[in-house]
Motif scaffolding. Structure first.
Motif, PDB file in Angstrom:
ATOM      1  N   UNK A 115       0.819  -1.219   0.000  1.00 51.02           N
ATOM      2  CA  UNK A 115       0.000   0.000   0.000  1.00 51.02           C
ATOM      3  C   UNK A 115       0.852   1.268   0.000  1.00 51.02           C
ATOM      4  N   UNK A 116       1.888   1.252   0.821  1.00 53.21           N
ATOM      5  CA  UNK A 116       2.584   2.491   1.137  1.00 53.21           C
ATOM      6  C   UNK A 116       3.730   2.832   0.202  1.00 53.21           C
ATOM      7  N   UNK A 117       4.148   1.895  -0.632  1.00 51.74           N
ATOM      8  CA  UNK A 117       5.340   2.143  -1.451  1.00 51.74           C
ATOM      9  C   UNK A 117       5.181   3.377  -2.327  1.00 51.74           C
ATOM     10  N   UNK A 118       3.989   3.585  -2.869  1.00 50.85           N
ATOM     11  CA  UNK A 118       3.783   4.763  -3.730  1.00 50.85           C
ATOM     12  C   UNK A 118       3.951   6.056  -2.941  1.00 50.85           C
ATOM     13  N   UNK A 119       3.564   6.041  -1.661  1.00 52.28           N
ATOM     14  CA  UNK A 119       3.741   7.235  -0.827  1.00 52.28           C
ATOM     15  C   UNK A 119       5.214   7.437  -0.485  1.00 52.28           C
ATOM     16  N   UNK A 120       5.925   6.349  -0.218  1.00 58.32           N
ATOM     17  CA  UNK A 120       7.362   6.439   0.060  1.00 58.32           C
ATOM     18  C   UNK A 120       8.085   7.016  -1.153  1.00 58.32           C
ATOM     19  N   UNK A 121       7.728   6.548  -2.348  1.00 58.28           N
ATOM     20  CA  UNK A 121       8.352   7.077  -3.569  1.00 58.28           C
ATOM     21  C   UNK A 121       8.119   8.583  -3.692  1.00 58.28           C
ATOM     22  N   UNK A 122       6.876   8.993  -3.528  1.00 58.43           N
ATOM     23  CA  UNK A 122       6.527  10.416  -3.686  1.00 58.43           C
ATOM     24  C   UNK A 122       7.296  11.278  -2.693  1.00 58.43           C
ATOM     25  N   UNK A 123       7.335  10.858  -1.460  1.00 67.04           N
ATOM     26  CA  UNK A 123       8.011  11.649  -0.434  1.00 67.04           C
ATOM     27  C   UNK A 123       9.523  11.660  -0.648  1.00 67.04           C
ATOM     28  N   UNK A 124      10.091  10.540  -1.079  1.00 68.61           N
ATOM     29  CA  UNK A 124      11.537  10.476  -1.310  1.00 68.61           C
ATOM     30  C   UNK A 124      11.951  11.388  -2.456  1.00 68.61           C
ATOM     31  N   UNK A 125      11.108  11.472  -3.489  1.00 75.03           N
ATOM     32  CA  UNK A 125      11.424  12.363  -4.624  1.00 75.03           C
ATOM     33  C   UNK A 125      11.538  13.812  -4.170  1.00 75.03           C
ATOM     34  N   UNK A 126      10.804  14.180  -3.128  1.00 75.03           N
ATOM     35  CA  UNK A 126      10.783  15.573  -2.667  1.00 75.03           C
ATOM     36  C   UNK A 126      11.851  15.867  -1.623  1.00 75.03           C
ATOM     37  N   UNK A 127      12.525  14.826  -1.121  1.00 74.47           N
ATOM     38  CA  UNK A 127      13.419  14.989   0.024  1.00 74.47           C
ATOM     39  C   UNK A 127      14.877  15.069  -0.400  1.00 74.47           C
ATOM     40  N   UNK A 128      15.665  15.784   0.385  1.00 75.73           N
ATOM     41  CA  UNK A 128      17.103  15.874   0.115  1.00 75.73           C
ATOM     42  C   UNK A 128      17.854  14.671   0.665  1.00 75.73           C
ATOM     43  N   UNK A 129      17.219  13.941   1.605  1.00 71.64           N
ATOM     44  CA  UNK A 129      17.809  12.713   2.136  1.00 71.64           C
ATOM     45  C   UNK A 129      16.722  11.933   2.862  1.00 71.64           C
ATOM     46  N   UNK A 130      16.998  10.645   3.061  1.00 71.17           N
ATOM     47  CA  UNK A 130      16.068   9.773   3.781  1.00 71.17           C
ATOM     48  C   UNK A 130      16.821   9.042   4.874  1.00 71.17           C
ATOM     49  N   UNK A 131      16.277   9.085   6.072  1.00 70.85           N
ATOM     50  CA  UNK A 131      16.870   8.421   7.230  1.00 70.85           C
ATOM     51  C   UNK A 131      15.908   7.314   7.656  1.00 70.85           C
ATOM     52  N   UNK A 132      16.374   6.073   7.589  1.00 72.61           N
ATOM     53  CA  UNK A 132      15.521   4.915   7.803  1.00 72.61           C
ATOM     54  C   UNK A 132      15.813   4.349   9.189  1.00 72.61           C
ATOM     55  N   UNK A 133      14.785   4.278  10.029  1.00 69.79           N
ATOM     56  CA  UNK A 133      14.966   3.919  11.433  1.00 69.79           C
ATOM     57  C   UNK A 133      14.817   2.425  11.703  1.00 69.79           C
ATOM     58  N   UNK A 134      15.107   1.602  10.689  1.00 72.25           N
ATOM     59  CA  UNK A 134      15.222   0.167  10.908  1.00 72.25           C
ATOM     60  C   UNK A 134      16.383  -0.085  11.881  1.00 72.25           C
ATOM     61  N   UNK A 135      16.348  -1.205  12.615  1.00 71.96           N
ATOM     62  CA  UNK A 135      17.434  -1.462  13.574  1.00 71.96           C
ATOM     63  C   UNK A 135      18.777  -1.630  12.894  1.00 71.96           C
ATOM     64  N   UNK A 136      19.834  -1.343  13.663  1.00 65.78           N
ATOM     65  CA  UNK A 136      21.177  -1.623  13.183  1.00 65.78           C
ATOM     66  C   UNK A 136      21.370  -3.121  13.037  1.00 65.78           C
ATOM     67  N   UNK A 137      22.413  -3.506  12.318  1.00 67.25           N
ATOM     68  CA  UNK A 137      22.662  -4.920  12.035  1.00 67.25           C
ATOM     69  C   UNK A 137      23.572  -5.524  13.099  1.00 67.25           C
ATOM     70  N   UNK A 138      23.078  -6.562  13.773  1.00 71.77           N
ATOM     71  CA  UNK A 138      23.891  -7.265  14.748  1.00 71.77           C
ATOM     72  C   UNK A 138      24.052  -6.500  16.051  1.00 71.77           C
ATOM     73  N   UNK A 139      24.742  -7.127  16.991  1.00 71.68           N
ATOM     74  CA  UNK A 139      24.907  -6.523  18.316  1.00 71.68           C
ATOM     75  C   UNK A 139      25.818  -5.300  18.287  1.00 71.68           C
ATOM     76  N   UNK A 140      26.568  -5.120  17.205  1.00 70.71           N
ATOM     77  CA  UNK A 140      27.375  -3.899  17.062  1.00 70.71           C
ATOM     78  C   UNK A 140      26.581  -2.767  16.416  1.00 70.71           C
TER      79      UNK A 140
END
Length: 345
Positions: A115-140
């Motif tokens: 559902x949301x991918x089209x909204x993510x695309x639209x917003x990303x086109x307008x943005x100077x950068x995207x910061x994704x708050x998915x967890x870091x990889x591994x215990x480090x």
């Protein structure tokens, strides 16, 4: 959304609920006061988890030895909380942002953001950068500066049924042909290039004494670059039957582009690395095998993924965040939001 909406409104954001068609609703928050022409930065997170209702009854939230345990804590309720903490810190310190934060929280990421991918695309086109708050990889807590692209194929083999004992020569076995197909698919694996091709599901045939008239396979593909994705697609679509009297029907392809280490993504990573040094902790990077909304934003703007919490056990019973380094990530996020627009770092 009922929880985050009022909190973001208190932080000076206008809230819009974006209806979902085949999922829950999504939340879009933009600063109430924003000057015309001010660049934006997109903060992305998701509110859905892989856990079913009532999981809390067997996996209650609890804190133990500096770790917060519970379903969805790492992937990614913690990352959503970081957004709030970072924004509150910037407000309380009276910091004005040159790049206006726009926050998008979807409810369907775990199933591929249909559902949301089209909204993510639209917003990303307008943005100077995207910061994704998915967890870091591994215990480090490695920053995810690359993610593999994802593909899926369904291959259906049509043969000709016959009695396996009375008249086997009259048949054309779809299962025998599928065995050839599986071997050919396995040969497309290229670990050094980051390409994996996995036949995860097969079925076919009706009875043990019948030459199988139909068989099928479902294939998962992961690639590090779109070039590798194109090569796999071409190789799969070029397959021809090795068994006389059968046909192949091939559907699918690489549907999620990889998050690659593009020049603009490298600039953003270097900014984060330097800020980490200034804050007193060392950041490192890695490629993740799974996809996220960062795969989509990277097609349109500088993207940095894995900025969320540090912990372990995403999608597993021991899911948790480690509190102290996750608080460090709140500080990193605040500093990143304060950094100048692209081209001025």
């Amino acid at each position: 959304h009922a929880i985050l909406g009022p909190v973001l409104e208190d932080l000076g954001f206008d809230i819009r609920i974006v209806p979902g068609k085949v999922s829950g609703n999504h939340l879009l928050a933009a600063p109430r006061r924003r000057g015309k022409g001010v660049p934006t930065q997109l903060l992305v997170g998701h509110s859905d988890t892989v856990w079913p209702l009532e999981t809390l009854e067997r996996m209650p939230i609890h804190v133990d030895d500096g770790r917060l345990h519970g379903p969805g804590t790492l992937d990614m309720k913690g990352g959503l909380t970081q957004i709030i903490f970072a924004l509150r810190t910037l407000r309380d310190m009276g910091q004005d942002l040159e790049v206006a934060p726009v926050i998008f929280i979807n409810s369907d990421e775990e199933v591929g953001s249909p559902d949301s991918k089209k909204h993510v695309r639209r917003l990303a086109r307008q943005a100077s950068r995207a910061l994704i708050l998915e967890p870091g990889l591994g215990l480090n807590g490695l920053i995810k500066t690359a993610r593999k692209g994802l593909g899926k194929f369904e291959i259906v083999v049509k043969g000709r049924a016959a009695h396996a004992g009375l008249d086997p020569g009259a048949g054309a076995s779809a299962i025998v042909e599928l065995a050839h197909v599986i071997h050919a698919l396995n040969d497309l694996n290229d670990p050094a290039a980051g390409t994996t091709v996995n036949v995860g599901v097969i079925d076919g045939g009706t009875r043990g004494n019948v030459i199988a008239a139909e068989a099928r396979a479902i294939v998962d593909v992961r690639v590090a670059t779109m070039e590798h994705g194109r090569r796999v697609e071409e190789a799969v679509r070029a397959m021809r039957p090795a068994t006389p009297g059968v046909s192949l029907n091939i559907e699918g392809g690489v549907r999620v582009a990889p998050l690659e280490r593009t020049p603009r993504n490298r600039v953003l990573w270097e900014t984060a690395r330097v800020l980490g040094d200034e804050l007193g902790f060392e950041l490192d990077e890695a490629m993740a095998g799974g996809g996220s909304d960062g795969n989509t934003t990277s097609l349109y703007t500088a993207t940095l993924d894995g900025l969320g919490c540090v912990g372990d056990g995403a999608h597993a019973d021991h899911e948790h965040i480690v509190i102290d380094p996750s608080l460090d990530r709140c500080a990193l996020l605040a500093r990143l939001m304060l950094s100048p627009p692209a081209g001025q770092e």
